[in-house]
Write an enzyme that holds these catalytic residues in place. Structure first.
Site, PDB file in Angstrom:
ATOM      1  N   ARG A 148       0.862  -1.173   0.000  1.00 55.36           N
ATOM      2  CA  ARG A 148       0.000   0.000   0.000  1.00 55.36           C
ATOM      3  C   ARG A 148       0.906   1.231   0.000  1.00 55.36           C
ATOM      4  O   ARG A 148       2.038   1.177   0.493  1.00 55.36           O
ATOM      5  CB  ARG A 148      -0.895   0.036   1.244  1.00 55.36           C
ATOM      6  CG  ARG A 148      -1.819  -1.172   1.407  1.00 55.36           C
ATOM      7  CD  ARG A 148      -2.597  -1.063   2.713  1.00 55.36           C
ATOM      8  NE  ARG A 148      -3.539  -2.155   2.878  1.00 55.36           N
ATOM      9  CZ  ARG A 148      -3.310  -3.265   3.593  1.00 55.36           C
ATOM     10  NH1 ARG A 148      -2.139  -3.413   4.213  1.00 55.36           N
ATOM     11  NH2 ARG A 148      -4.226  -4.211   3.701  1.00 55.36           N
ATOM     12  N   LYS A 172      -2.313  -2.122   7.983  1.00 58.03           N
ATOM     13  CA  LYS A 172      -3.509  -1.581   8.639  1.00 58.03           C
ATOM     14  C   LYS A 172      -3.622  -2.128  10.060  1.00 58.03           C
ATOM     15  O   LYS A 172      -3.360  -3.299  10.298  1.00 58.03           O
ATOM     16  CB  LYS A 172      -4.758  -1.953   7.841  1.00 58.03           C
ATOM     17  CG  LYS A 172      -4.902  -1.168   6.542  1.00 58.03           C
ATOM     18  CD  LYS A 172      -6.230  -1.478   5.879  1.00 58.03           C
ATOM     19  CE  LYS A 172      -6.446  -0.603   4.656  1.00 58.03           C
ATOM     20  NZ  LYS A 172      -7.731  -0.896   3.992  1.00 58.03           N
ATOM     21  N   HIS A 244      -1.998   2.279  -5.920  1.00 57.62           N
ATOM     22  CA  HIS A 244      -2.708   1.025  -5.634  1.00 57.62           C
ATOM     23  C   HIS A 244      -2.804   0.133  -6.875  1.00 57.62           C
ATOM     24  O   HIS A 244      -2.952  -1.084  -6.757  1.00 57.62           O
ATOM     25  CB  HIS A 244      -4.110   1.340  -5.096  1.00 57.62           C
ATOM     26  CG  HIS A 244      -4.490   0.493  -3.927  1.00 57.62           C
ATOM     27  ND1 HIS A 244      -3.846   0.573  -2.705  1.00 57.62           N
ATOM     28  CD2 HIS A 244      -5.428  -0.463  -3.787  1.00 57.62           C
ATOM     29  CE1 HIS A 244      -4.394  -0.294  -1.869  1.00 57.62           C
ATOM     30  NE2 HIS A 244      -5.353  -0.943  -2.507  1.00 57.62           N
ATOM     31  N   ARG A 247      -0.116  -2.355  -6.758  1.00 59.29           N
ATOM     32  CA  ARG A 247      -0.435  -3.408  -5.783  1.00 59.29           C
ATOM     33  C   ARG A 247      -1.403  -4.419  -6.396  1.00 59.29           C
ATOM     34  O   ARG A 247      -1.220  -5.628  -6.267  1.00 59.29           O
ATOM     35  CB  ARG A 247      -1.026  -2.756  -4.530  1.00 59.29           C
ATOM     36  CG  ARG A 247      -1.524  -3.716  -3.449  1.00 59.29           C
ATOM     37  CD  ARG A 247      -1.877  -2.882  -2.221  1.00 59.29           C
ATOM     38  NE  ARG A 247      -2.769  -3.550  -1.283  1.00 59.29           N
ATOM     39  CZ  ARG A 247      -2.366  -4.349  -0.306  1.00 59.29           C
ATOM     40  NH1 ARG A 247      -1.080  -4.630  -0.160  1.00 59.29           N
ATOM     41  NH2 ARG A 247      -3.243  -4.891   0.521  1.00 59.29           N
ATOM     42  N   HIS A 270      -4.136  -8.955   3.719  1.00 61.99           N
ATOM     43  CA  HIS A 270      -5.597  -8.933   3.822  1.00 61.99           C
ATOM     44  C   HIS A 270      -6.030  -9.753   5.029  1.00 61.99           C
ATOM     45  O   HIS A 270      -5.587 -10.886   5.201  1.00 61.99           O
ATOM     46  CB  HIS A 270      -6.246  -9.528   2.564  1.00 61.99           C
ATOM     47  CG  HIS A 270      -6.192  -8.621   1.383  1.00 61.99           C
ATOM     48  ND1 HIS A 270      -6.341  -9.086   0.093  1.00 61.99           N
ATOM     49  CD2 HIS A 270      -6.022  -7.280   1.276  1.00 61.99           C
ATOM     50  CE1 HIS A 270      -6.248  -8.059  -0.746  1.00 61.99           C
ATOM     51  NE2 HIS A 270      -6.060  -6.964  -0.058  1.00 61.99           N
ATOM     52  N   TYR A 279      -9.387 -10.880  -6.971  1.00 54.62           N
ATOM     53  CA  TYR A 279      -8.431 -11.058  -8.067  1.00 54.62           C
ATOM     54  C   TYR A 279      -8.770 -12.269  -8.936  1.00 54.62           C
ATOM     55  O   TYR A 279      -8.342 -12.349 -10.080  1.00 54.62           O
ATOM     56  CB  TYR A 279      -7.011 -11.186  -7.505  1.00 54.62           C
ATOM     57  CG  TYR A 279      -6.578  -9.911  -6.846  1.00 54.62           C
ATOM     58  CD1 TYR A 279      -6.233  -8.799  -7.605  1.00 54.62           C
ATOM     59  CD2 TYR A 279      -6.579  -9.783  -5.466  1.00 54.62           C
ATOM     60  CE1 TYR A 279      -5.884  -7.602  -7.004  1.00 54.62           C
ATOM     61  CE2 TYR A 279      -6.230  -8.596  -4.855  1.00 54.62           C
ATOM     62  CZ  TYR A 279      -5.885  -7.509  -5.634  1.00 54.62           C
ATOM     63  OH  TYR A 279      -5.554  -6.323  -5.031  1.00 54.62           O
TER      64      TYR A 279
END
Length: 298
Positions: A148, A172, A244, A247, A270, A279
């Site tokens: 990110r 995150k 992004h 990524r 994630h 994806y």
């Protein structure tokens, strides 16, 4: 109206109790501030403890004329969280957004670049300038490690474990993960460190920050966006891209070349595999090939 004091308490709650990052807290706060601005413009002097669902509905209708459904959904989610906090702390007995429906947004497939397009972007970097070597190292790291943009700008020299072939990423919620880093990406980072970064006058507090601006300060996320947008214009790329996008391309290219979703999930950081599953929708031909190769009824 005392909105500010409740917002500050809420921000402390998100930071201390929920462990949210500075960027996430700013996004949540922006949603509330947007509501406050609406109240101010319309001369509605009402506190967060007295605001009704009818007033919230008026605000949602107002933003619906300016924002797409995805942005509306994000604002509703942010406000629901704030009023849930007020209920949790016994400031209110109800959440005025309880019955407000979130607009259906569908699932947006992320934009990706072909390998040739990424090569063209990086080849367009002017390496005759000090910033060029830095920018090449940054783009190679974004794409090579699937980071990110916030993870890139906060990457530390002490997070580089090149002998082991990994870098440590703080993602995150301050969750840490180790991501593999290829030899090519390592090479460009080392060139930047040895030839450019070592000659900067580094500002206090940034001694361990890897990527710096010409004044020796940490780069902003906006600066990374600008660098990538300018390169896209330079090569005539018509796609609307951002950091992004690199990524997303990292994850898509791994999947196309046979990587499993669980491995991609761990590398991207994630929390849920369902986030990574988006994806799978990107390359139908790859899925068809998998079926023909591995299904007993092929």
């Amino acid at each position: 109206m005392k909105w500010n004091s409740y917002i500050k308490d809420y921000q402390s709650y998100l930071r201390i109790e929920r462990g949210m990052s500075k960027n996430t807290i700013e996004n949540y706060s922006f949603d509330i501030e947007r509501l406050c601005l609406f109240l101010e413009i319309n001369k509605m002097e009402v506190s967060p403890l007295k605001i009704t669902d009818e007033t919230i509905q008026q605000f949602i209708y107002h933003v619906s004329k300016e924002l797409n459904p995805r942005s509306q959904a994000r604002i509703i989610s942010g406000l629901k969280s704030f009023f849930n906090y007020l209920v949790f702390e016994d400031y209110r007995t109800d959440n005025p957004l309880e019955l407000i429906e979130t607009p259906k947004t569908g699932r947006k497939l992320p934009d990706t670049l072909a390998v040739q397009e990424i090569d063209a972007l990086i080849a367009a970097i002017d390496l005759s300038s000090n910033e060029g070597e830095r920018n090449r190292a940054m783009l190679e790291t974004l794409y090579g490690c699937g980071l990110r943009v916030s993870e890139l700008v906060s990457l530390k020299i002490s997070d580089l474990f090149f002998d082991e072939g990994f870098i440590k990423i703080t993602g995150k919620g301050n969750k840490e993960r180790f991501v593999p880093i290829g030899k090519l990406t390592q090479k460009y980072i080392q060139i930047y460190q040895n030839e450019i970064r070592g000659n900067l006058t580094i500002k206090k507090g940034c001694e361990d920050t890897l990527f710096l601006n010409r004044r020796g300060n940490q780069l902003t996320r906006a600066m990374i966006f600008t660098i990538i947008k300018d390169l896209a214009v330079k090569i005539g790329l018509k796609k609307n891209i951002s950091p992004h996008t690199l990524r997303h391309s990292f994850a898509t290219h791994l999947l196309e070349n046979g990587a499993d979703l669980r491995s991609i999930q761990l590398m991207l950081g994630h929390e849920s595999i369902t986030t990574t599953e988006i994806y799978v929708h990107l390359d139908r031909s790859f899925l068809k090939e998998v079926m023909h190769s591995f299904h007993p009824r092929k």
